[in-house]
Design a protein around this motif. Sequence first.
Motif, PDB file in Angstrom:
ATOM      1  N   GLY A  47     -23.086  -7.778   1.867  1.00  0.00           N
ATOM      2  CA  GLY A  47     -24.128  -8.271   2.612  1.00  0.00           C
ATOM      3  C   GLY A  47     -24.104  -8.036   4.217  1.00  0.00           C
ATOM      4  O   GLY A  47     -24.866  -8.455   4.791  1.00  0.00           O
ATOM      5  N   SER A  48     -22.958  -7.479   4.517  1.00  0.00           N
ATOM      6  CA  SER A  48     -22.704  -7.013   5.965  1.00  0.00           C
ATOM      7  C   SER A  48     -23.160  -5.572   6.146  1.00  0.00           C
ATOM      8  O   SER A  48     -22.956  -5.184   7.226  1.00  0.00           O
ATOM      9  N   SER A  49     -23.841  -4.943   5.160  1.00  0.00           N
ATOM     10  CA  SER A  49     -24.229  -3.487   5.522  1.00  0.00           C
ATOM     11  C   SER A  49     -25.289  -3.234   6.343  1.00  0.00           C
ATOM     12  O   SER A  49     -25.169  -1.956   7.035  1.00  0.00           O
ATOM     13  N   ILE A  50     -26.088  -4.337   6.860  1.00  0.00           N
ATOM     14  CA  ILE A  50     -26.957  -4.176   7.983  1.00  0.00           C
ATOM     15  C   ILE A  50     -26.341  -3.839   9.169  1.00  0.00           C
ATOM     16  O   ILE A  50     -26.815  -2.682  10.016  1.00  0.00           O
ATOM     17  N   PHE A  51     -25.014  -3.805   9.445  1.00  0.00           N
ATOM     18  CA  PHE A  51     -24.319  -3.773  10.647  1.00  0.00           C
ATOM     19  C   PHE A  51     -24.090  -2.496  10.798  1.00  0.00           C
ATOM     20  O   PHE A  51     -23.991  -1.560  11.818  1.00  0.00           O
ATOM     21  N   VAL A  52     -23.498  -1.560   9.672  1.00  0.00           N
ATOM     22  CA  VAL A  52     -23.125  -0.206   9.593  1.00  0.00           C
ATOM     23  C   VAL A  52     -24.629   0.431   9.594  1.00  0.00           C
ATOM     24  O   VAL A  52     -24.499   1.612  10.023  1.00  0.00           O
ATOM     25  N   MET A  53     -25.453   0.008   9.182  1.00  0.00           N
ATOM     26  CA  MET A  53     -26.907   0.660   9.090  1.00  0.00           C
ATOM     27  C   MET A  53     -27.414   0.855  10.625  1.00  0.00           C
ATOM     28  O   MET A  53     -27.971   1.723  11.015  1.00  0.00           O
TER      29      MET A  53
END
Length: 260
Positions: free
Chosen positions: A68-74
């Motif tokens: 669920g933390s992929s938004i940050f690497v995006m």
Amino acid sequence: MTALVRSELQKLFTTRLWWVMLLVMLLFTGITLAVTIGFAGVQAQGGPALPGRGTLEFQQAAWTAGAGSSIFVMILGIVMMTGEYRYQTITTTFLSTPRRGRVVTAKLVAGLLVGVLFGVAALLLTAAAVIPTVLIAGGEVALLDGGVPRIMLGVVATSALYALFGIGLGALVRNQIAAVVGAIVWVFVVESLLTAIPALQDVGKFTPSGAAQSLIAVEVDSGFGAADLLPAWAGASVLVAYALVFALVASLTTVRRDIT
């Protein structure tokens, strides 16, 4: 090419943004883990109890926390591309490397490496929380069976994919603020609705989020019903296809556009 990739990584790692986003990502993952651990074994209203801390089902659910933390690497991927235009360093970059395709390829490779780094960091934090919790509860830690390796791989793959997504989106939408806001709306609003509402799941399971959920075997049931997900192999295929599309978008839009 190695020198170009190293240069792209240096551009990112000499800023504060990468470690700030890493800390925020770890905090977000930690909160998800805390909720999962806190409610493990609790009786749900009108339903069965959630998996206890010593069960394999609990471990499977906990290991997905980092996805669920992929938004940050995006967002990092977006900044890697749009930052060049925002601070007008893109001209110098293309003067030093006139073949724009090589620059884009270097950014994509650097983005993949950063995505893997963030995914591994999320897994390490998850391990630090899950392993002691299971042992204290008297359970047996499962790291090499029960689908856990596939879930771990899915978390890292999802993180790497969203880095490419960010770079592709940044190449398409050069305005940094517009790209970041659009990405957040897509992840937290559009994808969430498409994967949660049964009537929309035929479309939602083919989104990056839906494909990632199938790979990590997450069953989403937020009151609208259980999620209809692709088989794991199909989810992996969809993720690879998206990675290729994002790479192509980043390459074509950057090579063909005027930089002014």
